[in-house]
Design a protein around this motif. Structure first.
Motif, mmCIF file in Angstrom:
data_model
loop_
_atom_site.group_PDB
_atom_site.id
_atom_site.type_symbol
_atom_site.label_atom_id
_atom_site.label_comp_id
_atom_site.label_asym_id
_atom_site.label_seq_id
_atom_site.Cartn_x
_atom_site.Cartn_y
_atom_site.Cartn_z
ATOM 1 N N ARG A 1 0.828 -1.210 0.000
ATOM 2 C CA ARG A 1 0.000 0.000 0.000
ATOM 3 C C ARG A 1 0.862 1.260 0.000
ATOM 4 N N GLY A 2 1.901 1.276 0.830
ATOM 5 C CA GLY A 2 2.778 2.451 0.898
ATOM 6 C C GLY A 2 3.502 2.701 -0.408
ATOM 7 N N ASP A 3 4.076 1.659 -0.988
ATOM 8 C CA ASP A 3 4.791 1.810 -2.257
ATOM 9 C C ASP A 3 3.849 2.205 -3.390
ATOM 10 N N GLN B 1 0.808 8.436 -6.684
ATOM 11 C CA GLN B 1 0.275 9.753 -6.339
ATOM 12 C C GLN B 1 1.283 10.751 -5.782
ATOM 13 N N ILE B 2 2.311 10.271 -5.108
ATOM 14 C CA ILE B 2 3.154 11.182 -4.333
ATOM 15 C C ILE B 2 4.490 11.499 -5.015
ATOM 16 N N ARG B 3 5.106 10.505 -5.633
ATOM 17 C CA ARG B 3 6.443 10.677 -6.223
ATOM 18 C C ARG B 3 6.539 11.935 -7.092
ATOM 19 N N SER B 4 5.598 12.135 -7.993
ATOM 20 C CA SER B 4 5.660 13.266 -8.913
ATOM 21 C C SER B 4 5.565 14.612 -8.191
ATOM 22 N N GLN B 5 4.992 14.635 -7.018
ATOM 23 C CA GLN B 5 4.833 15.872 -6.255
ATOM 24 C C GLN B 5 6.057 16.227 -5.413
ATOM 25 N N ILE C 1 -0.962 5.216 4.923
ATOM 26 C CA ILE C 1 -1.399 4.284 3.889
ATOM 27 C C ILE C 1 -2.911 4.159 3.789
ATOM 28 N N GLU C 2 -3.647 4.735 4.711
ATOM 29 C CA GLU C 2 -5.109 4.684 4.653
ATOM 30 C C GLU C 2 -5.703 5.908 3.954
ATOM 31 N N THR C 3 -5.148 7.081 4.177
ATOM 32 C CA THR C 3 -5.718 8.306 3.616
ATOM 33 C C THR C 3 -4.926 8.867 2.443
ATOM 34 N N GLY C 4 -3.648 8.489 2.331
ATOM 35 C CA GLY C 4 -2.791 9.059 1.294
ATOM 36 C C GLY C 4 -2.164 10.376 1.706
ATOM 37 N N ALA C 5 -2.456 10.853 2.914
ATOM 38 C CA ALA C 5 -1.838 12.077 3.416
ATOM 39 C C ALA C 5 -0.338 11.827 3.575
ATOM 40 N N PHE C 6 0.467 12.865 3.332
ATOM 41 C CA PHE C 6 1.917 12.692 3.465
ATOM 42 C C PHE C 6 2.578 13.985 3.900
ATOM 43 N N GLU C 7 3.779 13.838 4.435
ATOM 44 C CA GLU C 7 4.620 14.969 4.830
ATOM 45 C C GLU C 7 6.054 14.667 4.418
ATOM 46 N N VAL C 8 6.793 15.693 4.041
ATOM 47 C CA VAL C 8 8.197 15.575 3.658
ATOM 48 C C VAL C 8 9.035 16.327 4.684
ATOM 49 N N ALA C 9 10.133 15.699 5.119
ATOM 50 C CA ALA C 9 11.031 16.345 6.087
ATOM 51 C C ALA C 9 12.443 15.808 5.905
ATOM 52 N N LEU D 1 3.184 14.383 10.147
ATOM 53 C CA LEU D 1 2.050 13.591 9.674
ATOM 54 C C LEU D 1 1.075 13.289 10.806
ATOM 55 N N CYS D 2 1.599 12.902 11.954
ATOM 56 C CA CYS D 2 0.729 12.559 13.088
ATOM 57 C C CYS D 2 -0.026 13.771 13.629
ATOM 58 N N ALA D 3 0.500 14.974 13.415
ATOM 59 C CA ALA D 3 -0.226 16.177 13.804
ATOM 60 C C ALA D 3 -1.475 16.343 12.935
ATOM 61 N N ARG D 4 -1.381 15.931 11.677
ATOM 62 C CA ARG D 4 -2.517 16.018 10.751
ATOM 63 C C ARG D 4 -3.435 14.809 10.835
ATOM 64 N N VAL D 5 -2.823 13.615 10.992
ATOM 65 C CA VAL D 5 -3.578 12.355 11.012
ATOM 66 C C VAL D 5 -3.139 11.590 12.257
ATOM 67 N N PRO D 6 -3.777 11.834 13.398
ATOM 68 C CA PRO D 6 -3.316 11.259 14.664
ATOM 69 C C PRO D 6 -3.218 9.729 14.697
ATOM 70 N N ASP D 7 -4.048 9.039 13.961
ATOM 71 C CA ASP D 7 -4.020 7.578 13.974
ATOM 72 C C ASP D 7 -3.414 7.017 12.682
ATOM 73 N N ALA D 8 -2.459 7.735 12.116
ATOM 74 C CA ALA D 8 -1.862 7.355 10.831
ATOM 75 C C ALA D 8 -1.182 5.988 10.900
ATOM 76 N N GLN D 9 -1.328 5.244 9.817
ATOM 77 C CA GLN D 9 -0.589 4.000 9.600
ATOM 78 C C GLN D 9 0.541 4.403 8.659
ATOM 79 N N THR D 10 1.709 4.690 9.221
ATOM 80 C CA THR D 10 2.763 5.409 8.506
ATOM 81 C C THR D 10 3.760 4.509 7.805
ATOM 82 N N TRP D 11 3.974 4.800 6.519
ATOM 83 C CA TRP D 11 4.985 4.164 5.685
ATOM 84 C C TRP D 11 5.992 5.247 5.315
ATOM 85 N N PHE D 12 7.287 4.924 5.371
ATOM 86 C CA PHE D 12 8.327 5.906 5.079
ATOM 87 C C PHE D 12 9.059 5.557 3.797
ATOM 88 N N VAL D 13 9.423 6.598 3.045
ATOM 89 C CA VAL D 13 10.217 6.453 1.822
ATOM 90 C C VAL D 13 11.293 7.523 1.857
#
Length: 91
Positions: free
Chosen positions: A16-18, A24-28, A42-50, A60-72
């Motif tokens: 799901r993360g990949d 959706q995210i790579r091009s951005q 991986i549930e909402t598609g929300a992302f943060e870059v740092a 990310l957790c500030a925006r989506v407190p229960d995020a299921q987080t995948w990192f790239v």
């Protein structure tokens, strides 16, 4: 504070993360962010870059407190590595 638990198998988490990153995210995020970390819910598609895992996760957790987080790591085949081998992806 409640401890977040994964809701997916390791395989489905990675798939799901990949898929979200590639479709959706790579091009951005790729241009001008080589080596930075993308945290993806991986549930909402929300992302943060740092610049690092902790900051990306906190943003990310500030925006989506229960995020299921995948990192790239942008431009690399893995987030971290052991040893001297480079993880840069070939263009």
């Amino acid at each position: 504070m409640a401890i977040r638990q994964p809701r997916y198998s390791k395989e489905e988490f990675a798939q799901r993360g990949d898929a979200l990153y590639d479709s959706q995210i790579r091009s951005q995020v790729e241009e001008g962010n080589h080596g930075k970390i993308v945290a993806i819910d991986i549930e909402t598609g929300a992302f943060e870059v740092a610049d690092n895992l902790l900051t990306a996760s906190k943003l990310l957790c500030a925006r989506v407190p229960d995020a299921q987080t995948w990192f790239v790591r942008i431009g690399h085949s893995a987030v971290d590595h052991f040893g001297a081998r480079s993880l840069r992806t070939k263009p």
